[in-house]
Design a protein around this motif. Structure first.
Motif, PDB file in Angstrom:
ATOM      1  N   THR A 175       0.955  -1.327  -0.036  1.00  0.00           N
ATOM      2  CA  THR A 175      -0.249  -0.064  -0.019  1.00  0.00           C
ATOM      3  C   THR A 175       0.988   1.306   0.101  1.00  0.00           C
ATOM      4  OG1 THR A 175       0.025   0.122   2.223  1.00  0.00           O
ATOM      5  CG2 THR A 175      -1.697  -1.152   1.373  1.00  0.00           C
ATOM      6  N   GLN A 211      -6.785   5.454  -7.374  1.00  0.00           N
ATOM      7  CA  GLN A 211      -6.293   4.363  -5.983  1.00  0.00           C
ATOM      8  C   GLN A 211      -6.930   4.674  -4.975  1.00  0.00           C
ATOM      9  OE1 GLN A 211      -2.092   5.001  -6.359  1.00  0.00           O
ATOM     10  NE2 GLN A 211      -1.962   3.611  -8.106  1.00  0.00           N
ATOM     11  N   THR A 212      -7.372   6.068  -4.772  1.00  0.00           N
ATOM     12  CA  THR A 212      -8.144   6.336  -3.409  1.00  0.00           C
ATOM     13  C   THR A 212      -9.805   6.075  -3.447  1.00  0.00           C
ATOM     14  OG1 THR A 212      -8.904   8.824  -4.187  1.00  0.00           O
ATOM     15  CG2 THR A 212      -6.452   8.186  -3.372  1.00  0.00           C
ATOM     16  N   GLY A 213     -10.205   5.802  -4.714  1.00  0.00           N
ATOM     17  CA  GLY A 213     -11.437   5.365  -5.114  1.00  0.00           C
ATOM     18  C   GLY A 213     -12.270   6.841  -5.774  1.00  0.00           C
ATOM     19  N   GLN A 230     -11.109  12.637  -1.840  1.00  0.00           N
ATOM     20  CA  GLN A 230     -10.086  11.850  -2.602  1.00  0.00           C
ATOM     21  C   GLN A 230      -9.142  12.407  -3.340  1.00  0.00           C
ATOM     22  OE1 GLN A 230     -13.793  11.728  -2.756  1.00  0.00           O
ATOM     23  NE2 GLN A 230     -14.284   9.667  -2.400  1.00  0.00           N
ATOM     24  N   LYS A 233      -6.430  13.874  -1.018  1.00  0.00           N
ATOM     25  CA  LYS A 233      -5.650  12.901  -0.576  1.00  0.00           C
ATOM     26  C   LYS A 233      -4.714  12.334  -1.698  1.00  0.00           C
ATOM     27  CE  LYS A 233      -6.083   8.252   1.841  1.00  0.00           C
ATOM     28  NZ  LYS A 233      -6.950   7.181   2.389  1.00  0.00           N
ATOM     29  N   ASP A 296      -3.872   2.612  -2.697  1.00  0.00           N
ATOM     30  CA  ASP A 296      -4.371   3.169  -1.533  1.00  0.00           C
ATOM     31  C   ASP A 296      -5.837   2.266  -0.843  1.00  0.00           C
ATOM     32  OD1 ASP A 296      -4.826   5.000   0.696  1.00  0.00           O
ATOM     33  OD2 ASP A 296      -6.473   5.810  -0.085  1.00  0.00           O
ATOM     34  N   SER A 297      -6.850   2.853  -1.360  1.00  0.00           N
ATOM     35  CA  SER A 297      -8.092   1.876  -0.910  1.00  0.00           C
ATOM     36  C   SER A 297      -8.408   1.101  -2.203  1.00  0.00           C
ATOM     37  CB  SER A 297      -9.288   2.847  -0.563  1.00  0.00           C
ATOM     38  OG  SER A 297      -9.606   3.395  -2.108  1.00  0.00           O
ATOM     39  N   ALA A 298      -7.857   1.248  -3.200  1.00  0.00           N
ATOM     40  CA  ALA A 298      -7.575   0.402  -4.558  1.00  0.00           C
ATOM     41  C   ALA A 298      -6.417   0.373  -5.421  1.00  0.00           C
ATOM     42  CB  ALA A 298      -8.686   0.660  -5.223  1.00  0.00           C
ATOM     43  N   LYS A 299      -6.489  -0.829  -5.899  1.00  0.00           N
ATOM     44  CA  LYS A 299      -5.133  -0.810  -7.108  1.00  0.00           C
ATOM     45  C   LYS A 299      -5.686  -0.028  -8.272  1.00  0.00           C
ATOM     46  CE  LYS A 299      -1.905  -3.475  -5.264  1.00  0.00           C
ATOM     47  NZ  LYS A 299      -0.371  -3.086  -5.374  1.00  0.00           N
TER      48      LYS A 299
END
Length: 421
Positions: A175, A211-213, A230, A233, A296-299
């Motif tokens: 991550t 990657q943060t959604g 997002q 971030k 982060d929350s996603a690839k």
């Protein structure tokens, strides 16, 4: 603007003439030459500097099959390419054929700068391509370019620096937090060693946003959507590295290929970059490898797609199409790209792509195909270059401390909204 999603994951699962010519895209060499030979000019950004000889090979094979056609290739660095291309088109001296990336394709198609290749060839459905790739370069039902290559961005890392620091090498499950922790430990400013390098610009931002959604544009494509929690971030992730685990704007000083040279010199531990860099790293004096980029929350991995288009002003439409077709789908072109670790050919023959894994450097080439499982495609609008420049400029202001991240995103979003309006 809604664009057809390229199903690159399906691909994973299932030019310089013999006497190389390099220069501007403003010369007029299109008239028939000695012996009735036709000269077709090709303008490209992806061949130089590492794949000039590879393009030589493709051109030589094409000219052998087409003895009445001479291909003259001109190159420019990517950061100058589209300015030169636009200047040549506006000045009436456009090259017969030229390279276009996915992000800029719509702009040129909308402007009426591209030849309808289906009309020239009489073939509205050229064979040999992955269908999704072919569809990506259609506009209003017409085939205005042929897909020539695709590439992904991965995380490069210096194995020797990791070993020296006693830090475990990156894995596909990493991550942002793990990347940051390793980068901080690997940074040694006294020795001139940096832990990480990720350019603070549009191309990295839309990907980290994914990657943060987050989303770059609203669902209807009419407004910017990245001025969000997002987005803050994602931008903070990029900006926070500057001056800590990667060089500052002042330290880079506008030096071309600064990050490439830093990695090649063994002074950079981790590097976010594309697979087109493989060939240039063959002889570096240290061990290195690649892995799917941390998320982060996603690839989400960036995938870039290039094509070959022809100008509406070419005097040699049939020859221009023949060259575009050969460069983008011939066996010679596909095998040359694979063997030289150039960008990958978007061909329908999956056996060709399988050969890519046989090259031992880097060892983890599977990461290239694994990265296709979670794709972040770039947002595309008519005024594409202006959008990219606006976002990059505001991110640079945040990175240099001239504005806060929140201020930078607010300003960038307002600029993008104006472009969309």
């Amino acid at each position: 603007m809604t664009r057809t999603r390229l199903a690159f994951a399906a691909l994973a699962t299932a030019v310089l003439a013999t006497a190389c010519s390099q220069g501007s895209a403003t010369r007029d060499t299109s008239a028939a030459g000695e012996g009735g030979k036709v000269t077709v000019r090709y303008f490209t950004f992806s061949a130089a500097p590492d794949h000039v000889k590879d393009l030589d090979k493709i051109v030589a094979a094409f000219e052998k099959e087409n003895p009445k056609v001479d291909v003259v290739v001109e190159t420019a660095p990517y950061d100058q390419y589209f300015t030169k291309l636009q200047t040549s088109i506006a000045g009436g001296t456009a090259p017969d054929t030229f390279e276009l990336n996915y992000e800029n394709f719509v702009t040129y198609a909308d402007a009426g700068s591209l030849l309808d290749l289906g009309q020239v060839s009489g073939d509205s459905a050229p064979t040999g391509y992955a269908q999704e790739s072919l569809e990506a370069f259609k506009h209003e039902g017409k085939q205005f370019a042929l897909p020539a290559s695709f590439s992904t961005v991965v995380l490069f890392y210096n194995k020797d620096l990791f070993k020296k620091a006693g830090i475990d090498e990156p894995t596909a499950s990493w991550t942002w937090a793990e990347e940051q922790a390793a980068a901080e430990k690997l940074t040694d400013k006294k020795a001139g060693v940096f832990g990480d390098f990720q350019p603070v610009q549009f191309f990295e931002f839309y990907k980290t946003l994914k990657q943060t959604g987050g989303e770059f544009l609203s669902a209807d494509g009419k407004k910017a959507a990245f001025n969000s929690p997002q987005g803050v971030k994602a931008a903070t992730w990029l900006v926070s590295k500057v001056g800590k685990t990667m060089p500052t704007e002042a330290e880079i000083g506008g030096t071309a290929d600064y990050d490439t040279n830093l990695f090649k010199s063994g002074k950079l531990a981790m590097w976010h970059n594309g697979i087109w860099q493989f060939a240039g790293l063959k002889d570096v004096p240290f061990e290195w490898d690649v892995v799917v980029e941390p998320g982060d929350s996603a690839k989400a991995s960036a995938v870039f797609h290039n094509s070959v288009a022809a100008s509406t002003t070419t005097r040699h439409g049939k020859e221009a199409y023949a060259w575009a077709k050969f460069l983008s789908s011939s066996g010679v072109a596909a095998s040359t790209r694979i063997e030289s670790s150039w960008e990958l050919p978007p061909v329908s023959d999956q056996g060709v792509l399988a050969g890519y894994l046989k090259d031992p450097k880097p060892a983890n080439r599977q990461a290239v195909f694994d990265s296709l499982k979670s794709i972040a495609l770039p947002p595309v609008i008519k005024r594409q270059q202006e959008m990219q420049d606006a976002v990059t400029q505001e991110l640079a202001n945040a990175a240099a401390g001239r504005a806060s991240v929140e201020e930078a995103l607010k300003t960038a979003a307002a600029k993008v909204d104006e472009l969309l309006g």
